[in-house]
Design a protein around this motif. Sequence first.
Motif, PDB file in Angstrom:
ATOM      1  N   ALA A 260       0.819  -1.219   0.000  1.00 55.55           N
ATOM      2  CA  ALA A 260       0.000   0.000   0.000  1.00 55.55           C
ATOM      3  C   ALA A 260       0.851   1.266   0.000  1.00 55.55           C
ATOM      4  O   ALA A 260       0.300   2.372  -0.019  1.00 55.55           O
ATOM      5  CB  ALA A 260      -0.925  -0.004   1.217  1.00 55.55           C
ATOM      6  N   LYS A 261       2.185   1.083   0.031  1.00 53.80           N
ATOM      7  CA  LYS A 261       3.123   2.214   0.045  1.00 53.80           C
ATOM      8  C   LYS A 261       2.874   3.143   1.235  1.00 53.80           C
ATOM      9  O   LYS A 261       2.955   4.368   1.119  1.00 53.80           O
ATOM     10  CB  LYS A 261       3.059   2.995  -1.277  1.00 53.80           C
ATOM     11  N   ARG A 262       2.610   2.526   2.366  1.00 57.23           N
ATOM     12  CA  ARG A 262       2.347   3.300   3.571  1.00 57.23           C
ATOM     13  C   ARG A 262       3.525   3.230   4.542  1.00 57.23           C
ATOM     14  O   ARG A 262       3.421   3.715   5.669  1.00 57.23           O
ATOM     15  CB  ARG A 262       1.081   2.772   4.266  1.00 57.23           C
ATOM     16  N   HIS A 263       4.620   2.641   4.107  1.00 56.09           N
ATOM     17  CA  HIS A 263       5.752   2.448   5.004  1.00 56.09           C
ATOM     18  C   HIS A 263       6.829   3.503   4.767  1.00 56.09           C
ATOM     19  O   HIS A 263       6.917   4.111   3.702  1.00 56.09           O
ATOM     20  CB  HIS A 263       6.352   1.055   4.816  1.00 56.09           C
ATOM     21  N   GLU A 264       7.638   3.711   5.793  1.00 54.69           N
ATOM     22  CA  GLU A 264       8.818   4.567   5.719  1.00 54.69           C
ATOM     23  C   GLU A 264       9.993   3.762   6.253  1.00 54.69           C
ATOM     24  O   GLU A 264       9.968   3.307   7.395  1.00 54.69           O
ATOM     25  CB  GLU A 264       8.623   5.838   6.535  1.00 54.69           C
ATOM     26  N   VAL A 265      10.986   3.536   5.428  1.00 59.41           N
ATOM     27  CA  VAL A 265      12.142   2.732   5.810  1.00 59.41           C
ATOM     28  C   VAL A 265      13.249   3.661   6.294  1.00 59.41           C
ATOM     29  O   VAL A 265      13.646   4.589   5.580  1.00 59.41           O
ATOM     30  CB  VAL A 265      12.638   1.878   4.629  1.00 59.41           C
ATOM     31  N   VAL A 266      13.734   3.414   7.506  1.00 59.14           N
ATOM     32  CA  VAL A 266      14.720   4.309   8.116  1.00 59.14           C
ATOM     33  C   VAL A 266      15.847   3.479   8.731  1.00 59.14           C
ATOM     34  O   VAL A 266      15.729   2.267   8.901  1.00 59.14           O
ATOM     35  CB  VAL A 266      14.075   5.183   9.213  1.00 59.14           C
ATOM     36  N   ARG A 267      16.928   4.145   9.076  1.00 58.17           N
ATOM     37  CA  ARG A 267      17.971   3.508   9.886  1.00 58.17           C
ATOM     38  C   ARG A 267      17.489   3.434  11.331  1.00 58.17           C
ATOM     39  O   ARG A 267      16.647   4.232  11.757  1.00 58.17           O
ATOM     40  CB  ARG A 267      19.266   4.319   9.807  1.00 58.17           C
ATOM     41  N   SER A 268      18.054   2.508  12.078  1.00 52.64           N
ATOM     42  CA  SER A 268      17.609   2.321  13.454  1.00 52.64           C
ATOM     43  C   SER A 268      18.139   3.382  14.410  1.00 52.64           C
ATOM     44  O   SER A 268      17.948   3.273  15.629  1.00 52.64           O
ATOM     45  CB  SER A 268      17.992   0.927  13.960  1.00 52.64           C
ATOM     46  N   ASP A 269      18.791   4.427  13.878  1.00 53.78           N
ATOM     47  CA  ASP A 269      19.156   5.593  14.693  1.00 53.78           C
ATOM     48  C   ASP A 269      18.468   6.855  14.158  1.00 53.78           C
ATOM     49  O   ASP A 269      18.937   7.970  14.392  1.00 53.78           O
ATOM     50  CB  ASP A 269      20.670   5.787  14.729  1.00 53.78           C
ATOM     51  N   HIS A 270      17.358   6.673  13.471  1.00 55.30           N
ATOM     52  CA  HIS A 270      16.623   7.766  12.836  1.00 55.30           C
ATOM     53  C   HIS A 270      16.066   8.750  13.873  1.00 55.30           C
ATOM     54  O   HIS A 270      15.618   8.355  14.947  1.00 55.30           O
ATOM     55  CB  HIS A 270      15.469   7.170  12.025  1.00 55.30           C
ATOM     56  N   GLU A 271      16.076  10.033  13.539  1.00 57.77           N
ATOM     57  CA  GLU A 271      15.459  11.063  14.376  1.00 57.77           C
ATOM     58  C   GLU A 271      14.199  11.567  13.687  1.00 57.77           C
ATOM     59  O   GLU A 271      14.261  12.133  12.602  1.00 57.77           O
ATOM     60  CB  GLU A 271      16.427  12.225  14.615  1.00 57.77           C
ATOM     61  N   LEU A 272      13.056  11.345  14.322  1.00 55.76           N
ATOM     62  CA  LEU A 272      11.806  11.846  13.773  1.00 55.76           C
ATOM     63  C   LEU A 272      11.653  13.337  14.065  1.00 55.76           C
ATOM     64  O   LEU A 272      11.166  14.104  13.237  1.00 55.76           O
ATOM     65  CB  LEU A 272      10.620  11.077  14.374  1.00 55.76           C
TER      66      LEU A 272
END
Length: 293
Positions: free
Chosen positions: A179-191
């Motif tokens: 559904a293209k609802r995901h966001e792939v990030v590194r596990s040290d990501h800052e939101l």
Amino acid sequence: MSLSFAVGDLTVHRVIENEGPLFDPLTFFPTLDKTVLEESRSWMQPRFLDPATGQLVLCIQSYIVRTRHHTILIDSCVGNHKERTNYPFWNQMTSDRYERNLAAHGLGFGDIDFVMCTHLHVDHVGWNTKLENGRWVPTFPKAKYVFADRELAFWTEREKTDPGKQPWITDSVLPIVSAKRHEVVRSDHELSDVVRLIPTPGHTIDHYSVRIGKPGADAIIGGDMIHSPLQARYPELPMRADYDRTQGGVSRRTLFEQICDTSTLFCSGHFPSPSTGRFTRWGDGFRFECTQA
């Protein structure tokens, strides 16, 4: 006991799906010595170890963090209508408890801006999707689902090479990707300046925890980096489903050393209520001291 508490300017809610005795401790922790278990009963019972069954008491829950700009749900439990034959107590659930407990905080599925999955195990992704006209669709209609890059790649590849053996991936993760609802990030990501991820690998290949707030008024939501206070007392004690047992112990000891005897609140993924507290030293390990948040 309150299910809501403040962390600085943030508000945190616990949304419980279920809680109770679930697993035999010697099976759940395969290297746990029987003598150590017996020595621990005095402080484990009755909150963390059920005297009647001898099983570990665990909570299946989400944390919701409300900032000025976002409402963030961390870990989405087991979910309804999911085929979980390996876990009879979670198989084909049809309870409305989760939605009711969400509503008790004045929230509905449509109010969530981000769904953060600390890792992609069966009891942390279930409410990602719901069954609608025979299809699995995103439960939270406007949310972005935040997956760690190596975690998503690992489980996607495992499903490709061993199809059908990870039903929680096919019904609760891959539909989000489709559904293209995901966001792939590194596990040290800052939101944002008050929400950032901390790598805590070991239980899975790219497990992350979530640090919220600012120094002096902060908390860490730990997912499955720890399942029981036994793993605080003995940080190197592995859980049966750990991807890398040694790394899991390193992640626990490293983090607990950092936040031990500080004001940082720790919000555990599976400790029974109240599941928030702080760490103090206890010999070569740590003691989890619950707070009445």
